[in-house]
Design a protein around this motif. Structure first.
Motif, PDB file in Angstrom:
ATOM      1  N   GLU A  11      50.023  51.433  52.722  1.00  0.00           N
ATOM      2  CA  GLU A  11      49.223  50.888  53.954  1.00  0.00           C
ATOM      3  C   GLU A  11      48.610  49.535  53.527  1.00  0.00           C
ATOM      4  O   GLU A  11      48.341  49.253  52.537  1.00  0.00           O
ATOM      5  N   ARG A  12      48.521  48.823  54.309  1.00  0.00           N
ATOM      6  CA  ARG A  12      48.102  47.206  54.265  1.00  0.00           C
ATOM      7  C   ARG A  12      46.528  47.343  53.844  1.00  0.00           C
ATOM      8  O   ARG A  12      45.844  48.012  54.251  1.00  0.00           O
ATOM      9  N   LEU A  13      46.443  46.120  52.851  1.00  0.00           N
ATOM     10  CA  LEU A  13      45.150  46.552  52.219  1.00  0.00           C
ATOM     11  C   LEU A  13      43.871  46.042  53.098  1.00  0.00           C
ATOM     12  O   LEU A  13      44.542  45.121  54.352  1.00  0.00           O
ATOM     13  N   PRO A  14      42.724  46.275  53.180  1.00  0.00           N
ATOM     14  CA  PRO A  14      41.663  45.827  54.297  1.00  0.00           C
ATOM     15  C   PRO A  14      41.623  44.467  54.235  1.00  0.00           C
ATOM     16  O   PRO A  14      40.768  43.831  55.230  1.00  0.00           O
ATOM     17  N   ALA A  15      41.939  43.578  53.094  1.00  0.00           N
ATOM     18  CA  ALA A  15      41.799  42.329  52.965  1.00  0.00           C
ATOM     19  C   ALA A  15      42.951  41.487  52.367  1.00  0.00           C
ATOM     20  O   ALA A  15      43.381  42.410  51.415  1.00  0.00           O
ATOM     21  N   PRO A  16      43.544  40.391  52.689  1.00  0.00           N
ATOM     22  CA  PRO A  16      44.692  39.860  51.842  1.00  0.00           C
ATOM     23  C   PRO A  16      44.361  39.714  50.457  1.00  0.00           C
ATOM     24  O   PRO A  16      43.168  39.540  49.863  1.00  0.00           O
ATOM     25  N   THR A  17      45.426  40.030  49.590  1.00  0.00           N
ATOM     26  CA  THR A  17      45.120  39.526  48.212  1.00  0.00           C
ATOM     27  C   THR A  17      46.382  38.870  47.720  1.00  0.00           C
ATOM     28  O   THR A  17      47.197  38.355  48.441  1.00  0.00           O
ATOM     29  N   VAL A  18      46.382  38.556  46.412  1.00  0.00           N
ATOM     30  CA  VAL A  18      47.490  37.745  45.700  1.00  0.00           C
ATOM     31  C   VAL A  18      48.064  38.274  44.336  1.00  0.00           C
ATOM     32  O   VAL A  18      47.002  38.984  43.817  1.00  0.00           O
ATOM     33  N   ARG A 249      36.416  50.498  39.122  1.00  0.00           N
ATOM     34  CA  ARG A 249      35.190  49.532  39.040  1.00  0.00           C
ATOM     35  C   ARG A 249      33.945  50.249  39.879  1.00  0.00           C
ATOM     36  O   ARG A 249      32.990  49.250  40.033  1.00  0.00           O
ATOM     37  N   ASN A 250      34.320  51.061  40.559  1.00  0.00           N
ATOM     38  CA  ASN A 250      33.483  51.902  41.660  1.00  0.00           C
ATOM     39  C   ASN A 250      33.104  50.630  42.840  1.00  0.00           C
ATOM     40  O   ASN A 250      31.778  50.142  42.961  1.00  0.00           O
ATOM     41  N   GLN A 251      34.140  49.999  43.350  1.00  0.00           N
ATOM     42  CA  GLN A 251      33.917  48.914  44.140  1.00  0.00           C
ATOM     43  C   GLN A 251      34.722  49.253  45.748  1.00  0.00           C
ATOM     44  O   GLN A 251      35.643  49.917  45.330  1.00  0.00           O
ATOM     45  N   PRO A 252      34.518  48.839  46.804  1.00  0.00           N
ATOM     46  CA  PRO A 252      35.386  48.819  47.937  1.00  0.00           C
ATOM     47  C   PRO A 252      36.701  48.276  47.592  1.00  0.00           C
ATOM     48  O   PRO A 252      36.784  47.069  47.077  1.00  0.00           O
ATOM     49  N   VAL A 253      37.964  48.649  48.037  1.00  0.00           N
ATOM     50  CA  VAL A 253      39.134  48.151  47.764  1.00  0.00           C
ATOM     51  C   VAL A 253      39.185  46.793  48.514  1.00  0.00           C
ATOM     52  O   VAL A 253      39.407  45.666  47.841  1.00  0.00           O
ATOM     53  N   LYS A 254      38.546  46.574  49.776  1.00  0.00           N
ATOM     54  CA  LYS A 254      38.620  45.322  50.214  1.00  0.00           C
ATOM     55  C   LYS A 254      37.672  44.231  49.180  1.00  0.00           C
ATOM     56  O   LYS A 254      38.275  43.254  49.056  1.00  0.00           O
ATOM     57  N   ALA A 255      36.742  44.594  48.435  1.00  0.00           N
ATOM     58  CA  ALA A 255      35.865  43.747  47.630  1.00  0.00           C
ATOM     59  C   ALA A 255      36.830  43.355  46.601  1.00  0.00           C
ATOM     60  O   ALA A 255      36.896  42.018  46.207  1.00  0.00           O
ATOM     61  N   VAL A 256      37.515  44.205  46.026  1.00  0.00           N
ATOM     62  CA  VAL A 256      38.475  43.648  44.827  1.00  0.00           C
ATOM     63  C   VAL A 256      39.648  43.006  45.419  1.00  0.00           C
ATOM     64  O   VAL A 256      40.122  42.120  44.788  1.00  0.00           O
ATOM     65  N   ALA A 257      40.325  43.382  46.447  1.00  0.00           N
ATOM     66  CA  ALA A 257      41.278  42.524  46.983  1.00  0.00           C
ATOM     67  C   ALA A 257      40.782  41.096  47.516  1.00  0.00           C
ATOM     68  O   ALA A 257      41.549  39.960  47.042  1.00  0.00           O
ATOM     69  N   GLU A 258      39.690  40.795  48.051  1.00  0.00           N
ATOM     70  CA  GLU A 258      39.007  39.778  48.419  1.00  0.00           C
ATOM     71  C   GLU A 258      38.628  38.695  46.989  1.00  0.00           C
ATOM     72  O   GLU A 258      39.175  37.471  47.148  1.00  0.00           O
ATOM     73  N   ALA A 259      38.080  39.607  45.937  1.00  0.00           N
ATOM     74  CA  ALA A 259      37.989  38.930  44.854  1.00  0.00           C
ATOM     75  C   ALA A 259      39.127  38.092  44.198  1.00  0.00           C
ATOM     76  O   ALA A 259      39.146  37.025  43.558  1.00  0.00           O
ATOM     77  N   ALA A 260      40.229  39.164  43.935  1.00  0.00           N
ATOM     78  CA  ALA A 260      41.487  38.632  43.520  1.00  0.00           C
ATOM     79  C   ALA A 260      42.245  37.363  44.152  1.00  0.00           C
ATOM     80  O   ALA A 260      42.621  36.469  43.616  1.00  0.00           O
TER      81      ALA A 260
END
Ligand SMILES: [Zn+2]
Length: 279
Positions: A11-18, A249-260
């Motif tokens: 399923e598509r991530l809640p925010a784009p990543t790289v 890392r106990n973070q929302p998926v969206k936060a990790v996707a965005e940080a990356a």
């Protein structure tokens, strides 16, 4: 279903990543059509941009050509440490030319590999020093391959003087190595290995990297994330690693996707931010 079948597109991530490190040619995506199809699968999973990495001269020529095929694709060129045994002056001259290409965003992968025995450590170290100097002259980030060579990689970076931006691709150290990298200002890129349940030291390391120094990658076609370990890998599988890192890392998926994504844009100067938000 056979074991060699590609994992399902998640399923598509809640925010784009790289996907900051992959080998599309080694995945079999060698033509414009196949590259586009792989990048379409990546986009469907929320992986908006991809850095495809060369490990020899033929691959480097291909990377520079392929990056012009699709605006979601960027490249990195270098001679892989395992291939440095006969690193000629001609090879060096050609790499200098290829690294200047606009869509080549890093010098990599270079570094040290003490696991395989294809090239003696002295040849690897000499080539690594040359690539460090190349990254500085080109003004592009250094993308490091470090396999069972943490101490020597860190020592050579220190003695040569590290380029402004250093990325440890497929980071494989423990918490101690991670702390040394973080303190030096290096960026740590995590591959599917961080989702492997028995990778205790690596998983601990991943919990102590600040958001600003974190990247995600596939290193496809290898290192397919859990629970698809052993199956072929492709850039879209970065979405599984983002989810695994978020849990760890106990973070929302969206936060990790965005940080990356943010970090990849900053480190490599990508423009994947043009990709539309996916909610
Ligand atoms: Zn690689």
């Amino acid at each position: 279903m056979t074991r060699r079948e590609l994992p399902p597109v998640p399923e598509r991530l809640p925010a784009p990543t790289v996907d900051s490190h992959t080998h599309l040619d080694a995945c079999g995506a060698t033509t414009p059509e196949l590259v586009r199809a792989a990048l379409d699968r990546a986009s469907a999973a929320g992986v908006a941009a991809v850095v495809t990495v060369a490990d020899d001269l033929a691959s480097a020529r291909w990377v520079v050509e392929a990056c012009a095929w699709d605006e979601r694709l960027y490249g990195a060129v270098a001679l892989h440490p395992t291939r440095t045994k006969d690193f000629s002056g001609e090879d060096r001259a050609e790499l200098e030319r290829l690294v200047a290409a606009e869509r080549v965003v890093a010098v990599g992968e270079t570094g040290l590999d003490y696991y395989w025995d294809y090239s003696p450590p002295s040849a690897q170290q000499e080539a690594f020093r040359w690539h460090i100097d190349l990254a500085k002259r080109a003004g592009k980030p250094l993308m490091i391959h470090d396999r069972e060579a943490h101490d020597d990689v860190l020592a050579i970076l220190e003695s040569e003087g590290a380029p402004e931006t250093v990325v440890f691709h497929c980071f494989s150290g423990d918490a101690d190595v991670a702390r040394r990298c973080v303190d030096a200002g290096y960026v740590l890129s995590f591959a599917g290995t961080v989702t492997f349940r028995n990778a205790h030291a690596l998983r601990e390391a991943a919990t102590l990297v600040p958001d600003e120094q974190l990247l995600v990658e596939t290193d496809a076609p290898f290192l397919t994330p859990h629970p698809f370990r052993g199956r072929p890998n492709e850039p879209y599988c970065a979405a599984y690693t983002v989810a695994g890192l978020a849990e760890l890392r106990n973070q929302p998926v969206k936060a990790v996707a965005e940080a990356a994504r943010r970090n990849a844009e900053r480190v490599f100067g990508l423009r994947s931010g043009d990709a539309e938000e996916t909610g």
